[in-house]
Design a protein around this motif. Structure first.
Motif, PDB file in Angstrom:
ATOM      1  N   SER A  53      20.433  56.004  12.637  1.00 49.29           N
ATOM      2  CA  SER A  53      19.870  57.143  11.935  1.00 49.29           C
ATOM      3  C   SER A  53      20.960  57.684  11.020  1.00 49.29           C
ATOM      4  N   SER A  60      18.380  55.806   2.833  1.00 49.39           N
ATOM      5  CA  SER A  60      18.664  55.126   4.107  1.00 49.39           C
ATOM      6  C   SER A  60      18.691  53.611   3.949  1.00 49.39           C
ATOM      7  N   GLN A  61      17.850  53.076   3.088  1.00 47.90           N
ATOM      8  CA  GLN A  61      17.811  51.618   2.892  1.00 47.90           C
ATOM      9  C   GLN A  61      19.138  51.104   2.329  1.00 47.90           C
ATOM     10  N   ILE A  96      16.768  50.666  10.803  1.00 47.15           N
ATOM     11  CA  ILE A  96      16.676  52.117  10.639  1.00 47.15           C
ATOM     12  C   ILE A  96      15.754  52.656  11.713  1.00 47.15           C
ATOM     13  N   ASP A  97      16.208  53.698  12.392  1.00 48.48           N
ATOM     14  CA  ASP A  97      15.367  54.389  13.361  1.00 48.48           C
ATOM     15  C   ASP A  97      14.680  55.527  12.623  1.00 48.48           C
ATOM     16  N   ASP A  98      13.387  55.371  12.410  1.00 43.09           N
ATOM     17  CA  ASP A  98      12.642  56.368  11.637  1.00 43.09           C
ATOM     18  C   ASP A  98      11.866  57.328  12.539  1.00 43.09           C
ATOM     19  N   GLU A 101      11.756  60.882  11.185  1.00 43.07           N
ATOM     20  CA  GLU A 101      10.848  60.987  10.039  1.00 43.07           C
ATOM     21  C   GLU A 101       9.401  60.989  10.517  1.00 43.07           C
ATOM     22  N   TYR A 102       9.100  60.178  11.502  1.00 40.39           N
ATOM     23  CA  TYR A 102       7.746  60.111  12.048  1.00 40.39           C
ATOM     24  C   TYR A 102       7.361  61.452  12.682  1.00 40.39           C
TER      25      TYR A 102
END
Length: 126
Positions: A53, A60-61, A96-98, A101-102
């Motif tokens: 994260s 982030s990408q 990536i730990d999203d 965002e979720y």
């Protein structure tokens, strides 16, 4: 389901990678805080899937691509730290730990739903 052995090894990797990113992270990603949110290890302990994260970061990408470019260097540093706990140093795969965002997206949806006018309950038989 992960075995106790996998969970223990993943915990060791997570702690040591966190220390590596805390010390060396500024070299890879200046002004960015990198957090290792989760580590999953294959049953043979040969591959570690590391979920990251990024905070204080616009892209982030791009950050993930930068970390992947330095993966062999990070693996080498990890190997130096875990050499007493492991026979092999696992290959590192970064993702990536999203989750945050979720959660943020779901909160916005729930807020929007709660602000909408509620329709009165209709009684059956009217």
């Amino acid at each position: 389901m992960e075995s106790k052995r996998q969970q223990k090894f993943a915990g060791i990797i997570q702690e040591d990678l966190a220390a590596i990113f805390q010390r060396e992270g500024m070299n890879y990603l200046p002004n960015t805080l990198v957090t290792i949110t989760k580590v999953r290890v294959t049953p043979d302990l040969a591959i570690a899937r590391v979920f990251l994260s990024f905070f204080n970061n616009a892209n982030s990408q791009l950050s993930l691509a930068t970390v992947k470019q330095h993966a062999s260097e990070i693996r080498y540093k990890l190997g130096a730290r875990i050499k007493d706990n492991a026979r092999i140093v696992p290959q590192l795969e970064f993702f990536i730990d999203d989750t945050s965002e979720y959660v943020e997206r779901m909160d916005k949806i729930f807020d929007k739903i709660s602000k909408e006018d509620r329709q009165p309950d209709t009684e059956e038989g009217e």
